[in-house]
Scaffold this motif. Structure first.
Motif, PDB file in Angstrom:
ATOM      1  N   THR A   1       6.776   6.495  12.578  1.00  0.00           N
ATOM      2  CA  THR A   1       7.441   7.800  12.489  1.00  0.00           C
ATOM      3  C   THR A   1       8.279   7.950  11.216  1.00  0.00           C
ATOM      4  O   THR A   1       8.800   9.026  10.948  1.00  0.00           O
ATOM      5  CB  THR A   1       8.337   8.059  13.715  1.00  0.00           C
ATOM      6  OG1 THR A   1       9.156   6.909  13.921  1.00  0.00           O
ATOM      7  CG2 THR A   1       7.495   8.322  14.945  1.00  0.00           C
ATOM      8  N   TYR A   2       8.366   6.913  10.412  1.00  0.00           N
ATOM      9  CA  TYR A   2       8.997   7.074   9.095  1.00  0.00           C
ATOM     10  C   TYR A   2       8.238   8.144   8.298  1.00  0.00           C
ATOM     11  O   TYR A   2       8.815   8.831   7.446  1.00  0.00           O
ATOM     12  CB  TYR A   2       9.014   5.735   8.341  1.00  0.00           C
ATOM     13  CG  TYR A   2       9.724   5.833   7.019  1.00  0.00           C
ATOM     14  CD1 TYR A   2      11.086   6.115   6.963  1.00  0.00           C
ATOM     15  CD2 TYR A   2       9.031   5.670   5.821  1.00  0.00           C
ATOM     16  CE1 TYR A   2      11.738   6.237   5.746  1.00  0.00           C
ATOM     17  CE2 TYR A   2       9.682   5.784   4.600  1.00  0.00           C
ATOM     18  CZ  TYR A   2      11.037   6.068   4.568  1.00  0.00           C
ATOM     19  OH  TYR A   2      11.675   6.193   3.372  1.00  0.00           O
ATOM     20  N   GLY A   3       6.970   8.302   8.599  1.00  0.00           N
ATOM     21  CA  GLY A   3       6.149   9.333   7.949  1.00  0.00           C
ATOM     22  C   GLY A   3       6.616  10.748   8.248  1.00  0.00           C
ATOM     23  O   GLY A   3       6.210  11.692   7.573  1.00  0.00           O
TER      24      GLY A   3
ATOM     25  N   LEU B   1       0.840  -1.203   0.000  1.00  0.00           N
ATOM     26  CA  LEU B   1       0.000   0.000   0.000  1.00  0.00           C
ATOM     27  C   LEU B   1       0.875   1.254   0.000  1.00  0.00           C
ATOM     28  O   LEU B   1       0.573   2.245  -0.664  1.00  0.00           O
ATOM     29  CB  LEU B   1      -0.930   0.016   1.227  1.00  0.00           C
ATOM     30  CG  LEU B   1      -2.029  -1.042   1.283  1.00  0.00           C
ATOM     31  CD1 LEU B   1      -2.837  -0.885   2.568  1.00  0.00           C
ATOM     32  CD2 LEU B   1      -2.947  -0.958   0.066  1.00  0.00           C
ATOM     33  N   HIS B   2       1.963   1.203   0.737  1.00  0.00           N
ATOM     34  CA  HIS B   2       2.887   2.344   0.827  1.00  0.00           C
ATOM     35  C   HIS B   2       3.406   2.745  -0.560  1.00  0.00           C
ATOM     36  O   HIS B   2       3.319   3.904  -0.958  1.00  0.00           O
ATOM     37  CB  HIS B   2       4.050   1.965   1.751  1.00  0.00           C
ATOM     38  CG  HIS B   2       5.065   3.054   1.944  1.00  0.00           C
ATOM     39  ND1 HIS B   2       5.146   3.784   3.095  1.00  0.00           N
ATOM     40  CD2 HIS B   2       6.040   3.550   1.121  1.00  0.00           C
ATOM     41  CE1 HIS B   2       6.119   4.689   2.983  1.00  0.00           C
ATOM     42  NE2 HIS B   2       6.682   4.552   1.791  1.00  0.00           N
ATOM     43  N   GLU B   3       3.904   1.782  -1.295  1.00  0.00           N
ATOM     44  CA  GLU B   3       4.499   2.110  -2.596  1.00  0.00           C
ATOM     45  C   GLU B   3       3.442   2.579  -3.605  1.00  0.00           C
ATOM     46  O   GLU B   3       3.688   3.479  -4.393  1.00  0.00           O
ATOM     47  CB  GLU B   3       5.285   0.909  -3.160  1.00  0.00           C
ATOM     48  CG  GLU B   3       6.457   0.445  -2.282  1.00  0.00           C
ATOM     49  CD  GLU B   3       7.462   1.558  -1.951  1.00  0.00           C
ATOM     50  OE1 GLU B   3       7.605   2.516  -2.730  1.00  0.00           O
ATOM     51  OE2 GLU B   3       8.098   1.466  -0.881  1.00  0.00           O
TER      52      GLU B   3
ATOM     53  N   ALA C   1       5.812  13.537   1.387  1.00  0.00           N
ATOM     54  CA  ALA C   1       5.492  12.403   0.506  1.00  0.00           C
ATOM     55  C   ALA C   1       5.441  11.102   1.308  1.00  0.00           C
ATOM     56  O   ALA C   1       4.526  10.280   1.147  1.00  0.00           O
ATOM     57  CB  ALA C   1       6.522  12.293  -0.615  1.00  0.00           C
ATOM     58  N   GLU C   2       6.422  10.917   2.201  1.00  0.00           N
ATOM     59  CA  GLU C   2       6.398   9.711   3.040  1.00  0.00           C
ATOM     60  C   GLU C   2       5.242   9.767   4.030  1.00  0.00           C
ATOM     61  O   GLU C   2       4.662   8.743   4.389  1.00  0.00           O
ATOM     62  CB  GLU C   2       7.727   9.530   3.794  1.00  0.00           C
ATOM     63  CG  GLU C   2       8.942   9.279   2.904  1.00  0.00           C
ATOM     64  CD  GLU C   2       8.775   8.097   1.964  1.00  0.00           C
ATOM     65  OE1 GLU C   2       7.939   7.202   2.215  1.00  0.00           O
ATOM     66  OE2 GLU C   2       9.476   8.083   0.937  1.00  0.00           O
ATOM     67  N   PHE C   3       4.902  10.978   4.451  1.00  0.00           N
ATOM     68  CA  PHE C   3       3.772  11.123   5.375  1.00  0.00           C
ATOM     69  C   PHE C   3       2.491  10.589   4.738  1.00  0.00           C
ATOM     70  O   PHE C   3       1.746   9.815   5.351  1.00  0.00           O
ATOM     71  CB  PHE C   3       3.593  12.601   5.769  1.00  0.00           C
ATOM     72  CG  PHE C   3       2.478  12.807   6.756  1.00  0.00           C
ATOM     73  CD1 PHE C   3       2.692  12.605   8.110  1.00  0.00           C
ATOM     74  CD2 PHE C   3       1.210  13.179   6.333  1.00  0.00           C
ATOM     75  CE1 PHE C   3       1.651  12.757   9.034  1.00  0.00           C
ATOM     76  CE2 PHE C   3       0.166  13.342   7.237  1.00  0.00           C
ATOM     77  CZ  PHE C   3       0.395  13.130   8.595  1.00  0.00           C
TER      78      PHE C   3
ATOM     79  N   ALA D   1       0.684   4.133  -2.833  1.00  0.00           N
ATOM     80  CA  ALA D   1       0.277   5.489  -2.446  1.00  0.00           C
ATOM     81  C   ALA D   1       1.245   6.504  -3.063  1.00  0.00           C
ATOM     82  O   ALA D   1       0.825   7.569  -3.531  1.00  0.00           O
ATOM     83  CB  ALA D   1       0.254   5.624  -0.925  1.00  0.00           C
ATOM     84  N   HIS D   2       2.535   6.176  -3.117  1.00  0.00           N
ATOM     85  CA  HIS D   2       3.488   7.065  -3.791  1.00  0.00           C
ATOM     86  C   HIS D   2       3.091   7.255  -5.257  1.00  0.00           C
ATOM     87  O   HIS D   2       3.142   8.349  -5.790  1.00  0.00           O
ATOM     88  CB  HIS D   2       4.906   6.489  -3.740  1.00  0.00           C
ATOM     89  CG  HIS D   2       5.625   6.704  -2.442  1.00  0.00           C
ATOM     90  ND1 HIS D   2       5.631   7.918  -1.785  1.00  0.00           N
ATOM     91  CD2 HIS D   2       6.382   5.868  -1.681  1.00  0.00           C
ATOM     92  CE1 HIS D   2       6.364   7.808  -0.671  1.00  0.00           C
ATOM     93  NE2 HIS D   2       6.815   6.566  -0.584  1.00  0.00           N
ATOM     94  N   GLN D   3       2.683   6.178  -5.903  1.00  0.00           N
ATOM     95  CA  GLN D   3       2.264   6.294  -7.307  1.00  0.00           C
ATOM     96  C   GLN D   3       1.091   7.264  -7.453  1.00  0.00           C
ATOM     97  O   GLN D   3       1.046   8.054  -8.389  1.00  0.00           O
ATOM     98  CB  GLN D   3       1.877   4.917  -7.863  1.00  0.00           C
ATOM     99  CG  GLN D   3       3.057   4.081  -8.328  1.00  0.00           C
ATOM    100  CD  GLN D   3       3.724   4.657  -9.573  1.00  0.00           C
ATOM    101  OE1 GLN D   3       3.058   5.182 -10.459  1.00  0.00           O
ATOM    102  NE2 GLN D   3       5.042   4.567  -9.646  1.00  0.00           N
TER     103      GLN D   3
HETATM  104 ZN   LIG Z   1       8.116   5.719   0.800  1.00  0.00          ZN
END
Ligand SMILES: [Zn+2]
Length: 264
Positions: free
Chosen positions: A210-212, A156-158, A217-219, A160-162
């Motif tokens: 907390t990586y967000g 889902l993370h990757e 963008a990471e958030f 969402a970047h798209q």
């Molecule tokens: Zn990322």
């Protein structure tokens, strides 16, 4: 636009194809995010999966043998983010590269100011604007998909970047509908991003990873993971953030969450 018309017709036919019986079993067994959806959403998602699998190319790397389970798991996550709205199925993305496990990428990493570090990075997944590809480590993708309580979900993370790239900027803001949607989004997201940064620096407990706090963008990518994986906690602690994601994704995962978790 004749091409647009033909594309739409082709996709409509793909969505109407019969769903192989084995798909349902693979998805309900391995994917809590799929299991929690109401039946009509599961059906819509499977239609999108038909289009996704027909249009995107999958490549096994580092000796990985691609299986239906791998293709299906990745496609189902990608399509979960597309439910209930007009979509062009990740138009910038053509290929999904899948490694068996952590892979090494050579590149440059920004540290701060003019300082860049170049060298090898060990990665579980990444994607980039204009790259046309999305890369995943299958063991980590599978593990995070099967674990419904961790709050993390690599795939889902990757994807969402798209979605973030669709307006040609990597800024944590995907394509929204109205000007007032943008205004509210900007206000809520920047406030929540700052709060996560502060919590990270203070070392306090957070609902989101907390990586967000790395950048906006990471958030957005991490908030998307939390929205689908821990929707009840996100709604309780960050109601405004939950509302923004609910409007964008046209879904309300917290509504189905509690009962399905007790049934798991
Ligand atoms: Zn990322």
């Amino acid at each position: 636009m004749i091409f647009g018309f033909l594309k739409k017709r082709r996709r409509r036919r793909l969505r109407a194809r019969l769903i192989p019986a084995a798909w349902g079993l693979t998805l309900t067994r391995g994917l809590p995010v799929f299991r929690r959806l109401p039946p009509e959403d599961q059906a819509e998602l499977l239609g999108h999966v038909q289009v996704f699998l027909a249009e995107k190319k999958f490549e096994g790397c580092g000796g990985l043998n691609l299986t239906d389970e791998i293709r299906l798991t990745i496609a189902a996550h990608a399509c979960l983010l597309l439910l209930h709205r007009e979509t062009d199925y990740y138009p910038e993305l053509s290929t999904i590269l899948v490694y068996p496990s952590t892979y090494v990428a050579h590149g440059e990493r920004h540290l701060e100011g003019p300082i860049w570090e170049s060298g090898e990075q060990h990665l579980l997944g990444h994607t980039q604007h204009r790259l046309g590809a999305l890369v995943l480590a299958w063991d980590a993708a599978k593990r995070s998909a099967a674990n419904s309580s961790g709050g993390r979900n690599l795939v889902l993370h990757e994807f969402a970047h798209q979605l973030d790239f669709e307006d040609h900027a990597t800024d944590g803001t995907p394509v929204l509908t109205t000007r007032s949607d943008y205004a509210t989004w900007e206000r809520v997201m920047s406030r929540e991003f700052k709060a996560l940064r502060a919590a990270d620096e203070a070392g306090s407990l957070t609902v989101m990873d907390t990586y967000g706090a790395t950048n906006p963008a990471e958030f957005f990518a991490v908030a998307t993971e939390t929205f689908f994986e821990r929707p009840d906690a996100l709604r309780a602690v960050h109601p405004d953030l939950y509302t923004e994601l609910k409007r964008f994704y046209c879904q309300d995962p917290a509504r189905h969450f509690v009962e399905s978790v007790t049934l798991d």
